[in-house]
Structures are given as C-alpha cells and as structure tokens.
Design an enzyme around this catalytic site. Structure first.
Site, PDB file in Angstrom:
ATOM      1  N   SER A  86       0.832  -1.200   0.000  1.00  0.00           N
ATOM      2  CA  SER A  86       0.000   0.000   0.000  1.00  0.00           C
ATOM      3  C   SER A  86       0.870   1.255   0.000  1.00  0.00           C
ATOM      4  O   SER A  86       1.664   1.462  -0.901  1.00  0.00           O
ATOM      5  CB  SER A  86      -0.962  -0.035   1.188  1.00  0.00           C
ATOM      6  OG  SER A  86      -1.956   0.948   1.055  1.00  0.00           O
ATOM      7  N   HIS A 195      -7.638  -0.445  -1.195  1.00  0.00           N
ATOM      8  CA  HIS A 195      -7.470  -1.590  -2.097  1.00  0.00           C
ATOM      9  C   HIS A 195      -8.785  -2.190  -2.580  1.00  0.00           C
ATOM     10  O   HIS A 195      -8.990  -3.397  -2.557  1.00  0.00           O
ATOM     11  CB  HIS A 195      -6.573  -2.649  -1.449  1.00  0.00           C
ATOM     12  CG  HIS A 195      -5.274  -2.065  -1.013  1.00  0.00           C
ATOM     13  ND1 HIS A 195      -4.381  -1.521  -1.907  1.00  0.00           N
ATOM     14  CD2 HIS A 195      -4.749  -1.865   0.221  1.00  0.00           C
ATOM     15  CE1 HIS A 195      -3.355  -1.025  -1.231  1.00  0.00           C
ATOM     16  NE2 HIS A 195      -3.555  -1.218   0.054  1.00  0.00           N
TER      17      HIS A 195
END
Length: 311
Positions: A86, A195
């Site tokens: 991330s 996500h």
C-alpha cells in the site's frame, strides 16, 4: 542470494514512530528535509492524536521508511530488491531511485488527502484469518451491495485476508466469517477502505499528478505487491503507484516472487512486524527480520555476510 527491503502499509503505525528512529545523521537529515518540504515540523505527525488521521499515518510511514533506508545505505547496505504494501510502495519507489523523496512527500500528501476526504467516516478495513479466498468471497457476496460495499482487499497469506468497506458491513462479514470457521476477525487501525474499487476516482486523480513528475528507471528490482511482479518501466511503476489504493494486494504471491528472484534475507522497515511474520511463515528457506525488534548492528552484520557470499 539477495536482500529484500519490505515497507509496511497503513495499520503498522505506532505513536512516536518518528522519535524512535535511530539517532543518526541520516535520520536527522531526513526529518529536516521532510519538515522543510511540508512547511512544519514533521515530528508533530506521530502523536497519538495526529495518527488518527490517514494523512499523518501515510506521511509517517513514508518518512520512516526512507530514513531507515538511508541509515542502511550509510553503512554500505543497499537492497537488491524492494517491495511496499500500500503506502509502503512509495518509500520503496524512493529506495529504488524511481521517485525523489521530495516528490514522494508531495504525492503522499495528495494521496492521503484524497483518501481521507473521499471516506472521512464510517469506512475501514478488517483482517480475517482462517478462511481461504473462496470461502471469504462467498460471505462477501452475501452482504455486498452498492449501499453496503465490502470487498476482498488483501491476500496476505492463503488464510490471512483483509476486507475493506463500510464498517457496518464489515461487522456483518466478520461475524459470519467467525461463524463459518474463521480463527479470528478484527478491525484494523485503518480509517479508509483501501485496495478496492471505491478509490478508482481518487486513483485517476493520483495518476494526473504522477504524470507531471519525471520518474526514473529503478536502480534495483522493484516488486509490485498489487501485480505480484517486477516492474522496470518507470511509466508502469507510476501507474502502479497511482492505482494501488484501488487494487487488491497480492502479498502472498509477491513474497513467492521475491524468493524465486533469489531473496534470502528480508528486512522490514519501521514500523511493526506483520510483514516479517508473513514472510517467516511462508518462506521455508530464508530469513525475515523487523527493524523494530532487531538491533541495527545485527541487521548490518547479517546483510554484510550476505554480500560477502555474493562476491
């Protein structure tokens, strides 16, 4: 045999994380540079109150990742490959020479604001362990709708998964998962639904900003945790950085790729130990250690020993 640097994502943050970095010139310089770019003392970002903000969390993870990378470099330790989960993709890109640190700070400022403003309250992420992807997807399908969104976000291991979405829906998915045999389910310290497709619009805005920046070809292997493959083209890395907030994380597959590429030793940059635990559980032949729980001189010695074997 290769050295891998792993950069953690949101949820790994800890109060005082900037203040707990090693007392070195490289750390001092990184903190000073960060403060100059931001226009305020960056060490204000790591208080408990500040870390309630996605903006502060993401900046802190960028800063500590770059600072620790510079500490290792000053001691002659440069990784053969890097990977970030991330937000961790941004310090990884700096370490690989794709992004300058100043550009990374400005991009993370934008990224964190876009994410925080899009879903300021009522959304988040949850970890669910003990079910496989197919079992969890069947549960998600029962509760997902346009008004009650929930998505499979991270595949960290075969039975260590993360879901993103509306917190009320996450609660239902977690409860059903436990009823269906999950060993545990818990909310993560992440206040945005990372996500998943909820961030597709924000990802497009990120791409516009990244398109205005000159990206360099990586000087070492840059692994994408979303694509689970090595990326060499700066333009493709830029697309990966912009879109990663809206794409699934395939951490299990990425760790497997790292081993296939020769990774034998992995260091997890601050903060936390989650990535180390995942690698330790997955790798039958290899060693993973976290900066947070290991002596710096021990890590340097291990890396130098690995380097001597390569020569």
């Amino acid at each position: 045999m290769s050295l891998l640097f792993m950069y953690p994502g949101q949820g790994a943050q800890r109060t005082g994380m900037l203040h707990k970095l090693p007392d070195t010139i490289e750390v001092d310089d990184t903190l000073s540079q960060s403060s100059e770019i931001l226009g305020y003392d960056c060490q204000l970002l790591d208080s408990a109150t500040a870390l309630e903000s996605t903006h502060s969390v993401q900046l802190c993870l960028l800063i500590v990742g770059v600072a620790m990378t510079r500490v290792f470099a000053a001691n002659g330790i440069v990784p053969n490959m890097v990977v970030g989960l991330s937000i961790g993709a941004f310090p990884a890109a700096v370490a690989a020479g794709v992004l300058t640190f100043s550009d990374a700070i400005r991009l993370v400022q934008l990224r964190s604001r876009l994410m925080e403003n899009a879903y300021p309250v009522g959304f988040g992420m949850a970890a669910i362990n003990g079910l496989d992807k197919f079992e969890l997807e069947r549960i998600i399908e029962k509760f997902h709708s346009s008004s009650t969104p929930v998505y499979l976000a991270n595949l960290n291991a075969q039975k260590k998964l993360v879901v993103s979405g509306l917190k009320l829906t996450l609660d239902k998915v977690m409860q059903q998962a436990l009823h269906s045999g999950a060993s545990n389910a818990l909310h993560l310290a992440v206040n945005v639904p990372s996500h998943c497709p909820l961030f597709e619009t924000a990802a497009k805005q990120m791409q516009t900003s990244i398109d205005s920046i000159l990206l360099q070809r990586p000087g070492l292997k840059y692994l994408s945790a979303n694509a689970a493959r090595s990326l060499f083209d700066p333009q493709l890395i830029g697309i990966d950085l912009a879109a990663n907030m809206a794409r699934q994380v395939h951490w299990f597959e990425t760790l497997r790729l790292a081993q296939e590429l020769g990774a034998q030793l992995a260091f997890e940059m601050p903060t936390g130990t989650v990535l180390t635990e995942l690698a330790t559980a997955q790798w039958s032949d290899g060693t993973a250690l976290a900066c947070d729980t290991s002596r710096l001189d021990t890590l340097i010695a291990l890396a130098k020993r690995l380097q001597s074997r390569e020569q």
